[in-house]
Design a protein around this motif. Structure first.
Motif, PDB file in Angstrom:
ATOM      1  N   ASN A 200       0.861  -1.181   0.000  1.00  0.00           N
ATOM      2  CA  ASN A 200       0.000   0.000   0.000  1.00  0.00           C
ATOM      3  C   ASN A 200       0.899   1.234   0.000  1.00  0.00           C
ATOM      4  OD1 ASN A 200      -2.059   1.800   0.227  1.00  0.00           O
ATOM      5  ND2 ASN A 200      -2.785   1.097   2.217  1.00  0.00           N
ATOM      6  N   PRO A 201       1.092   1.879  -1.161  1.00  0.00           N
ATOM      7  CA  PRO A 201       2.032   3.004  -1.222  1.00  0.00           C
ATOM      8  C   PRO A 201       1.546   4.207  -0.432  1.00  0.00           C
ATOM      9  CG  PRO A 201       0.829   2.804  -3.278  1.00  0.00           C
ATOM     10  CD  PRO A 201       0.477   1.597  -2.464  1.00  0.00           C
ATOM     11  N   GLN A 202       2.498   4.913   0.179  1.00  0.00           N
ATOM     12  CA  GLN A 202       2.182   6.110   0.951  1.00  0.00           C
ATOM     13  C   GLN A 202       1.882   7.288   0.036  1.00  0.00           C
ATOM     14  OE1 GLN A 202       5.807   6.141   3.588  1.00  0.00           O
ATOM     15  NE2 GLN A 202       4.294   6.851   5.047  1.00  0.00           N
ATOM     16  N   LYS A 203       1.283   8.321   0.625  1.00  0.00           N
ATOM     17  CA  LYS A 203       1.059   9.550  -0.130  1.00  0.00           C
ATOM     18  C   LYS A 203       2.411  10.213  -0.406  1.00  0.00           C
ATOM     19  CE  LYS A 203       0.383  12.674   3.789  1.00  0.00           C
ATOM     20  NZ  LYS A 203      -0.527  13.643   4.432  1.00  0.00           N
ATOM     21  N   PRO A 204       2.499  11.038  -1.447  1.00  0.00           N
ATOM     22  CA  PRO A 204       3.764  11.699  -1.786  1.00  0.00           C
ATOM     23  C   PRO A 204       4.233  12.643  -0.672  1.00  0.00           C
ATOM     24  CG  PRO A 204       2.190  11.846  -3.593  1.00  0.00           C
ATOM     25  CD  PRO A 204       1.436  11.327  -2.414  1.00  0.00           C
ATOM     26  N   SER A 205       5.545  12.772  -0.548  1.00  0.00           N
ATOM     27  CA  SER A 205       6.124  13.686   0.436  1.00  0.00           C
ATOM     28  C   SER A 205       7.388  14.297  -0.150  1.00  0.00           C
ATOM     29  CB  SER A 205       6.453  12.933   1.728  1.00  0.00           C
ATOM     30  OG  SER A 205       7.638  12.171   1.563  1.00  0.00           O
ATOM     31  N   LYS A 206       7.977  15.227   0.609  1.00  0.00           N
ATOM     32  CA  LYS A 206       9.228  15.887   0.196  1.00  0.00           C
ATOM     33  C   LYS A 206      10.447  15.129   0.713  1.00  0.00           C
ATOM     34  CE  LYS A 206       9.152  18.896   4.246  1.00  0.00           C
ATOM     35  NZ  LYS A 206       9.192  20.287   4.760  1.00  0.00           N
ATOM     36  N   ASN A 207      10.240  13.973   1.338  1.00  0.00           N
ATOM     37  CA  ASN A 207      11.338  13.204   1.910  1.00  0.00           C
ATOM     38  C   ASN A 207      12.125  12.458   0.836  1.00  0.00           C
ATOM     39  OD1 ASN A 207      10.531  13.919   4.550  1.00  0.00           O
ATOM     40  ND2 ASN A 207       9.004  12.286   4.549  1.00  0.00           N
ATOM     41  N   TYR A 208      13.299  11.977   1.183  1.00  0.00           N
ATOM     42  CA  TYR A 208      14.097  11.185   0.248  1.00  0.00           C
ATOM     43  C   TYR A 208      13.667   9.724   0.252  1.00  0.00           C
ATOM     44  CZ  TYR A 208      16.755   9.419   4.269  1.00  0.00           C
ATOM     45  OH  TYR A 208      17.102   8.816   5.451  1.00  0.00           O
ATOM     46  N   TRP A 209      12.704   9.361   1.123  1.00  0.00           N
ATOM     47  CA  TRP A 209      12.275   7.983   1.261  1.00  0.00           C
ATOM     48  C   TRP A 209      10.755   7.905   1.290  1.00  0.00           C
ATOM     49  CZ3 TRP A 209       9.199   7.387   5.485  1.00  0.00           C
ATOM     50  CH2 TRP A 209       9.309   8.347   6.486  1.00  0.00           C
ATOM     51  N   THR A 210      10.245   6.704   1.029  1.00  0.00           N
ATOM     52  CA  THR A 210       8.824   6.407   1.220  1.00  0.00           C
ATOM     53  C   THR A 210       8.703   4.967   1.702  1.00  0.00           C
ATOM     54  OG1 THR A 210       6.615   6.528   0.206  1.00  0.00           O
ATOM     55  CG2 THR A 210       8.365   5.570  -1.133  1.00  0.00           C
ATOM     56  N   THR A 211       7.699   4.703   2.503  1.00  0.00           N
ATOM     57  CA  THR A 211       7.538   3.387   3.109  1.00  0.00           C
ATOM     58  C   THR A 211       6.533   2.547   2.331  1.00  0.00           C
ATOM     59  OG1 THR A 211       8.035   4.251   5.304  1.00  0.00           O
ATOM     60  CG2 THR A 211       6.884   2.148   5.210  1.00  0.00           C
ATOM     61  N   LEU A 212       6.848   1.265   2.175  1.00  0.00           N
ATOM     62  CA  LEU A 212       5.889   0.301   1.643  1.00  0.00           C
ATOM     63  C   LEU A 212       5.237  -0.399   2.820  1.00  0.00           C
ATOM     64  CD1 LEU A 212       7.875  -1.408  -1.261  1.00  0.00           C
ATOM     65  CD2 LEU A 212       6.029   0.239  -1.455  1.00  0.00           C
ATOM     66  N   ARG A 213       3.952  -0.170   2.995  1.00  0.00           N
ATOM     67  CA  ARG A 213       3.237  -0.857   4.072  1.00  0.00           C
ATOM     68  C   ARG A 213       2.928  -2.267   3.599  1.00  0.00           C
ATOM     69  NH1 ARG A 213       1.104   4.521   4.244  1.00  0.00           N
ATOM     70  NH2 ARG A 213      -0.561   3.981   2.810  1.00  0.00           N
ATOM     71  N   CYS A 214       3.399  -3.247   4.357  1.00  0.00           N
ATOM     72  CA  CYS A 214       3.325  -4.629   3.868  1.00  0.00           C
ATOM     73  C   CYS A 214       2.640  -5.568   4.856  1.00  0.00           C
ATOM     74  CB  CYS A 214       4.713  -5.139   3.509  1.00  0.00           C
ATOM     75  SG  CYS A 214       6.020  -4.739   4.677  1.00  0.00           S
ATOM     76  N   GLY A 215       1.684  -5.050   5.625  1.00  0.00           N
ATOM     77  CA  GLY A 215       0.821  -5.924   6.410  1.00  0.00           C
ATOM     78  C   GLY A 215       1.361  -6.374   7.749  1.00  0.00           C
ATOM     79  N   THR A 216       2.452  -5.780   8.215  1.00  0.00           N
ATOM     80  CA  THR A 216       2.992  -6.154   9.513  1.00  0.00           C
ATOM     81  C   THR A 216       3.650  -4.937  10.141  1.00  0.00           C
ATOM     82  OG1 THR A 216       4.556  -7.583  10.685  1.00  0.00           O
ATOM     83  CG2 THR A 216       5.161  -6.907   8.463  1.00  0.00           C
TER      84      THR A 216
END
Length: 295
Positions: A200-216
């Protein structure tokens, strides 16, 4: 034989919420706080939810469900109302959000009145990208004599495009590039059913990273862009449980074989895991190449 009997079709009927959940706190909140049901709500609003506690104290009041977003730790308050929305509960959700320092507010109701839809829409338009207000209707449906099944319908939610435009104001050129990159990433990710089935991809941000939510909540996967060194990356990140982080490090060869990239282990005081970088991926001024990087 009529067409109805020929195709052996059933009839969908709506079930009264109070027939299943007579008491809001003792029945509905208890049901919603279960992991599978929070996941059902979370899938509708696009946020992977983890329960912190129910009936969580806010001064002399209690918020029905206090939760957080997996991976980011963003605090979420959920207020339930198995009836039409009213001004009292609108005041409560704002009070609870302030008391808990929450960035996400979810108001689950039987029916949303127009004036409260407008109020939530107004809040989303006049708060920055760190905050989001959701107004969600819950329904129960049955087919024939089947057990009733719940369905959540999102009535109002943050307008991510509008908030992304707001967020871009006052950003540096590099931050604006990062925001544009993650906006493109999310658009592509959401168009891939094989991807959204797992993540479940996160909303866009100005960060250099983004998290993949993977059910745990035990670990998460993060994607990186390095605008200075011109590279992209992926990380397997374990926040607390060193046994998981060390197992990943011990089996780094398996990751390397699958990704075709060299693993960079890390084992800090709290977090541990593996990082992988793909060089030769300039980000700035190279927008045409972004879809390839994202794929």
């Amino acid at each position: 034989m009529s067409d109805v009997t020929k195709y052996n079709l059933g009839e969908i009927k709506r079930v009264e919420l109070r027939d299943v959940w007579p008491h809001e706190a003792h029945d509905f909140t208890k049901w919603l706080s279960e992991e599978s049901n929070l996941a059902l709500l979370g899938s509708e609003i696009g946020i992977e939810l983890e329960l912190i506690e129910t009936e969580s104290s806010v001064g002399s009041f209690n918020v029905d469900i206090y939760a957080q977003e997996s991976g980011t730790g963003r605090k979420v308050v959920i207020e339930n109302q198995l009836e039409d929305t009213n001004h009292d509960h609108l005041g409560k959700v704002i009070t609870y959000a302030a008391g808990k320092g929450a960035e996400v507010v979810v108001w689950v109701v039987a029916h949303a009145r127009d004036e409260h839809r407008q109020a939530i829409e107004w809040l989303n338009q006049h708060t920055d990208s760190d905050f989001g207000f959701f107004l969600v209707e819950v329904e129960l449906w049955a087919i024939g004599d089947s057990l009733p099944a719940p369905r959540f319908n999102v009535v109002e939610q943050p307008n991510e495009w509008t908030k992304a435009i707001k967020l871009s104001e006052g950003l540096s050129d590099t931050e604006r590039v990062k925001l544009s990159y993650w906006t493109k990433y999310r658009d592509i990710a959401l168009s891939k059913p094989e991807f959204t089935k797992e993540f479940n991809p996160q909303k866009p941000s100005k960060n250099y990273w983004t998290t993949l939510r993977c059910g745990t909540s035990a670990y998460h996967i993060a994607l990186f862009i390095d605008t200075q060194k011109g590279r992209i990356g992926v990380e397997f990140y374990v926040n607390d449980d060193k046994s998981i982080g060390h197992k990943a490090i011990d089996n780094s060869g398996l990751f390397e074989g699958r990704l075709g990239l060299k693993a960079i282990p890390f084992d800090a005081k709290k977090a541990s895991g593996l990082r992988f970088y793909q060089d030769g991926c300039p980000i700035k001024g190279n927008e045409d190449a972004w879809p390839g990087y994202i794929e």
